[in-house]
Each structure stands twice: as C-alpha cells, then as structure tokens.
Design a protein around this motif. Structure first.
Motif, short mmCIF file in Angstrom:
data_model
loop_
_atom_site.label_atom_id
_atom_site.label_comp_id
_atom_site.label_asym_id
_atom_site.label_seq_id
_atom_site.Cartn_x
_atom_site.Cartn_y
_atom_site.Cartn_z
N VAL A 60 -1.36 -10.85 -4.09
CA VAL A 60 -2.54 -10.15 -3.69
C VAL A 60 -2.17 -9.75 -2.92
CG1 VAL A 60 -4.50 -10.42 -2.31
CG2 VAL A 60 -4.50 -12.29 -4.21
N VAL A 61 -1.32 -9.53 -1.66
CA VAL A 61 -0.70 -9.19 -0.40
C VAL A 61 0.06 -7.25 -1.17
CG1 VAL A 61 0.81 -8.34 1.21
CG2 VAL A 61 -0.97 -10.48 0.55
N ILE A 62 0.42 -7.63 -2.35
CA ILE A 62 1.18 -6.39 -3.23
C ILE A 62 0.82 -5.27 -3.74
CG2 ILE A 62 3.79 -5.99 -4.73
CD1 ILE A 62 4.71 -8.78 -3.62
N GLY A 63 -0.25 -6.49 -4.69
CA GLY A 63 -0.81 -5.34 -5.60
C GLY A 63 -2.38 -4.44 -4.16
N ILE A 64 -2.57 -4.89 -3.03
CA ILE A 64 -3.48 -4.32 -2.50
C ILE A 64 -2.47 -3.25 -1.66
CG2 ILE A 64 -5.23 -4.27 -0.23
CD1 ILE A 64 -6.17 -7.14 -1.37
N ALA A 65 -1.34 -3.53 -1.49
CA ALA A 65 -0.50 -2.26 -0.65
C ALA A 65 -0.65 -1.32 -1.59
CB ALA A 65 0.82 -3.01 0.03
N ALA A 66 0.30 -1.99 -2.50
CA ALA A 66 0.23 -0.45 -3.66
C ALA A 66 -0.58 -0.34 -4.03
CB ALA A 66 1.24 -1.63 -4.35
N GLY A 67 -1.54 -0.04 -4.82
CA GLY A 67 -3.01 0.44 -4.36
C GLY A 67 -3.52 1.18 -3.26
N THR A 68 -3.25 0.83 -2.40
CA THR A 68 -3.66 1.86 -1.34
C THR A 68 -3.05 2.89 -1.62
OG1 THR A 68 -5.04 -0.10 -0.34
CG2 THR A 68 -4.86 1.80 1.30
N ALA A 69 -1.81 2.48 -1.62
CA ALA A 69 -1.23 3.38 -1.27
C ALA A 69 -0.95 4.74 -2.27
CB ALA A 69 0.37 3.09 -1.45
N ALA A 70 -1.13 3.88 -3.67
CA ALA A 70 -1.24 4.86 -4.70
C ALA A 70 -2.53 6.19 -4.63
CB ALA A 70 -1.24 4.17 -6.00
N ALA A 71 -3.17 5.17 -4.00
CA ALA A 71 -4.50 5.85 -4.17
C ALA A 71 -4.85 7.17 -2.81
CB ALA A 71 -6.38 4.64 -3.74
N ALA A 72 -3.73 6.98 -2.25
CA ALA A 72 -3.91 7.53 -1.39
C ALA A 72 -2.58 8.90 -1.24
CB ALA A 72 -3.12 6.85 0.18
N VAL A 73 -1.73 8.52 -2.39
CA VAL A 73 -1.05 9.68 -2.72
C VAL A 73 -2.03 10.36 -3.48
CG1 VAL A 73 0.95 10.26 -4.31
CG2 VAL A 73 0.87 8.58 -2.84
N SER A 74 -2.86 9.81 -3.86
CA SER A 74 -3.98 9.98 -5.31
C SER A 74 -5.19 11.90 -4.36
CB SER A 74 -4.88 9.28 -6.40
OG SER A 74 -4.21 8.79 -6.61
#
Length: 418
Positions: free
Chosen positions: A85-99
């Motif tokens: 869960v921690v990795i998924g949210i961290a990676a998802g938020t980072a990908a959203a910021a890049v997008s």
C-alpha cells in the motif's frame, strides 16, 4: 489445518477489490483536498481551488493505478500488504505529479501539497484496511451462540476488544507492569520518585541559563515554549525506545502466561505517561507562576490532545514492538530516526518563524501536531486551528488502528521469534 490456523487465515482475508476501490477512491479525493487546505488558508486557498479541481483526476487515477500495480487489490492475503500500500500510493502520487507537470503544469499548485497528500492517503488507506482486519478478527472470534457452554477465552484475547478492554480487564497486569518499571528505575535510589519532580526543576534552570544568559534568546518566555515541546517529545521518544523491547525482553512472560500481547507495549507507554504527568504537575504551575502567564480557556483542551498523543504513541509502540520481534535492527534504526524527527519537530524553534514553504513539511512530522497544540494552548493561549486538529486526529486514529492490526496479525508468531 488446525482451527487456529484456519481462523488466522480468515483474519488475513482482504476485502474484495470492488469494496477496496469504493473506499480508496473517495479517500484519494479527500486527502488531495485536505492537503491543500493544510497548505493554504482563507483567501489564499480559494485562489488554488481551480487548479486543484482540474488536477484531482490525475492524482486519484495515479494513486489507484499505483495500488493496482503494487498488488494492493490482490485477492490472496499477503503478509506484506502494508508495504504494498505504501509503495503503491507513493509511486502513484509521484506518477500523478509527473503527469500534471507534463500536461497542465504546476502553476497554481503546490508540490509540497502533493507530498502531504501522499502521507494523508497512506494513513487513510492503511487505517481502513487495519480496521477491516480488526473487524474480521472480531467477527471470527465471536461466539456462535450466547448460550454456548464453552468459550475459548484465549481466542477472544486476540481481538481488538481485548486491546480496548485490556485497559480494564487486565488492569492488574498493566498496573503491575508499570509499577515494576517504576521500581526498577528508582531501585537503590535514596530519593526515589522525587527525582521525577526534581528533574524538571533542573532542566528549567539549565535551559534558562543557556538560552537567556549565554545564547541571549530574545523571545519572551522561550524556556517555557521549549519545555512544552521537550517534555512531550521525551514522553514519545522514551515510549518508542522502550516499546522495541516490549516483546523480545519479556520472553519468559510470553511463554508462561497467555494474555493480549498488546498489553506489553501499552504498559511501556503508560509507564512513560506516569513520568510525563509527574513532570508536568511540577513544570506547568511553576512556569505559569514564574512567567506571570494568565490562565486561559484553551488550556482546558490539554487532556484532549494528551489523549490523542497517547493513542498515537500506543499505536507507534505496537508497530515497533511487532517489527522488533522479527527484525532486531529496528531498535538501532529508531535511534537514528528519532534524531531526525526531533529536528523536524518545532521544539527549539517556533513554527511561525520558519519560511512558509517549510511549515507544511514541519507540521506533517509525526509529533509536530501535538507539540504545536501544546504550544498554542499554553504559550500563545490560543485555540489550535483546524489543520492541527486534522493532522493530530488523523495520526492518532491511523497509528492506533494500524498498530493494533499489525500486532493482532503477527502475535501468534512472537513465540517463534524469541
């Protein structure tokens, strides 16, 4: 498979992916909005809302996609669900910021709000999953009939009810554990408990000399401000360090008597709470009288924030006690982490005096909302604002639920690790 092993598998069972999605999606919306509400206030927040509404689909989609890719919605139970869960949210938020940066840009947005969003979403996602685990355990251990002649008390002792009722049902054990620690601390001492009363007096004298006459700090009543944060921090830090040995240092007790294992880290927190209350009983009246601070209505909220800090500290203690039972390096890592957290908590500096850009990261530090609340209540004599309430309540509820879920999930394996 034994009945106990079968029930253990049931406890680890996850909610369906549809139910998980229905919970995570609104939480992602709420966490993103709350992060900007914490970052900005009043009229300033209104200027950011158009950009927030236009980018919220990126963030929600990114976080949900990150959870899917990390396997957080996998139907089979996994012991590493927390890490996924921690990795998924961290990676998802980072990908959203890049997008967002690549499409609409960060004009009218805050990168720090994205960091706060990831933290809030992580706590919320872990919190409801922990609550689900606790609920499943409670249902699985519920007796089939109220008229049943035989009830497995050992089985019932591994539910969330055991942790909550443990404050009363196991009050003798808790009291004896706390008294034992107090006696061990002052064993052989001539003055005994009086050292708990003398300690704040000595600290006040030393810090007054250091900051007033040597460093020439001009802030009026700065020692009072410093002690408010330092005493609260000492309560938390000592509880966390002692919690790492709550399980591994009580192997004999664990192997000879059955009781809710959560009692052990809870007892360490209550021991340090007793120390804290003894110190505060001397410190607060002395400083209020010495600095001619008038009593104010906001001070009445002290027990409320102290209760929130206790729930937060108990949750952290249960996490650390569980983790240390499997990984002994946690104790050494914690020593380093506490040094970092101390300087990211506004104890030796005032949060209002740092740059506005750094206030959000400082407020999101684990102990900051509680320390800031105490400073608001006694030093500034003001009501804590909504952001302090939100972060403090989120940390307290999230830490307690996650800690309880972890301990109840793994406590059957503690004996194997000792």
């Amino acid at each position: 498979m034994s009945a106990r092993s079968a029930s253990g598998a049931q406890f680890a069972a996850r909610p369906t992916w549809r139910r998980s999605l229905l919970c995570d999606t609104p939480l992602a919306f709420g966490a993103y909005l709350a992060s900007f509400w914490i970052r900005f206030h009043g009229d300033r927040l209104e200027t950011f809302l158009p950009a927030v509404w236009s980018t919220i689909p990126f963030v929600v989609a990114g976080q949900i996609a990150g959870l899917v890719i990390a396997g957080a919605y996998a139907p089979r139970p996994r012991v590493d669900w927390l890490l996924r869960v921690v990795i998924g949210i961290a990676a998802g938020t980072a990908a959203a910021a890049v997008s967002v940066d690549a499409t609409v840009g960060f004009t009218g947005l805050s990168r720090l709000a994205f960091v706060a969003d990831a933290m809030l979403m992580t706590i919320a996602a872990l919190g409801w999953r922990g609550a689900w685990v606790l609920w499943r355990r409670t249902r699985a251990h519920a007796p089939a009939s109220r008229d049943a002649e035989l009830v497995d008390r050992a089985d019932q002792a591994t539910t969330i009810g055991a942790i909550i009722s443990g404050f009363y049902g196991y009050r003798e054990l808790l009291r004896n554990l706390v008294i034992k620690d107090l006696k061990l601390k002052y064993r052989g001492s001539v003055f005994g408990f009086l050292w708990s009363l003398a300690n704040p007096l000595l600290m006040i004298g030393v810090y007054t000399l250091a900051f007033t006459y040597i460093l020439h700090v001009r802030s009026e009543g700065f020692v009072f401000y410093l002690m408010l944060g330092l005493l609260a921090w000492t309560f938390f830090a000592n509880s966390a360090m002692m919690a790492t040995g709550a399980i591994i240092d009580n192997a004999g007790l664990l192997k000879s008597v059955f009781f809710p294992r959560a009692i052990l880290p809870i007892a360490t927190v209550l021991f340090n709470l007793a120390q804290y209350l003894l110190t505060v009983a001397v410190f607060l009246p002395l400083m209020i009288i010495g600095y001619h601070i008038p009593l104010a209505a906001p001070m009445l909220l002290f027990p409320v924030f102290l209760a929130l800090q206790c729930f937060f500290t108990i949750g952290v203690a249960m996490m650390l006690a569980t983790a240390t039972a499997f990984f002994r390096d946690v104790r050494h890592l914690l020593e380093v982490a506490l040094q970092v957290l101390f300087w990211t908590t506004p104890i030796v500096y005032q949060i209002d005096q740092i740059s506005e850009r750094m206030r959000l990261p400082i407020l999101m530090s684990p102990m900051s909302p509680f320390v800031v609340a105490y400073q608001k209540l006694f030093y500034y004599r003001q009501w804590p604002d909504g952001t302090v309430w939100l972060v403090a309540c989120t940390y307290a509820a999230g830490a307690f639920v996650i800690g309880a879920a972890l301990m109840l999930t793994f406590e059957d394996r503690f004996a194997e690790q000792l």
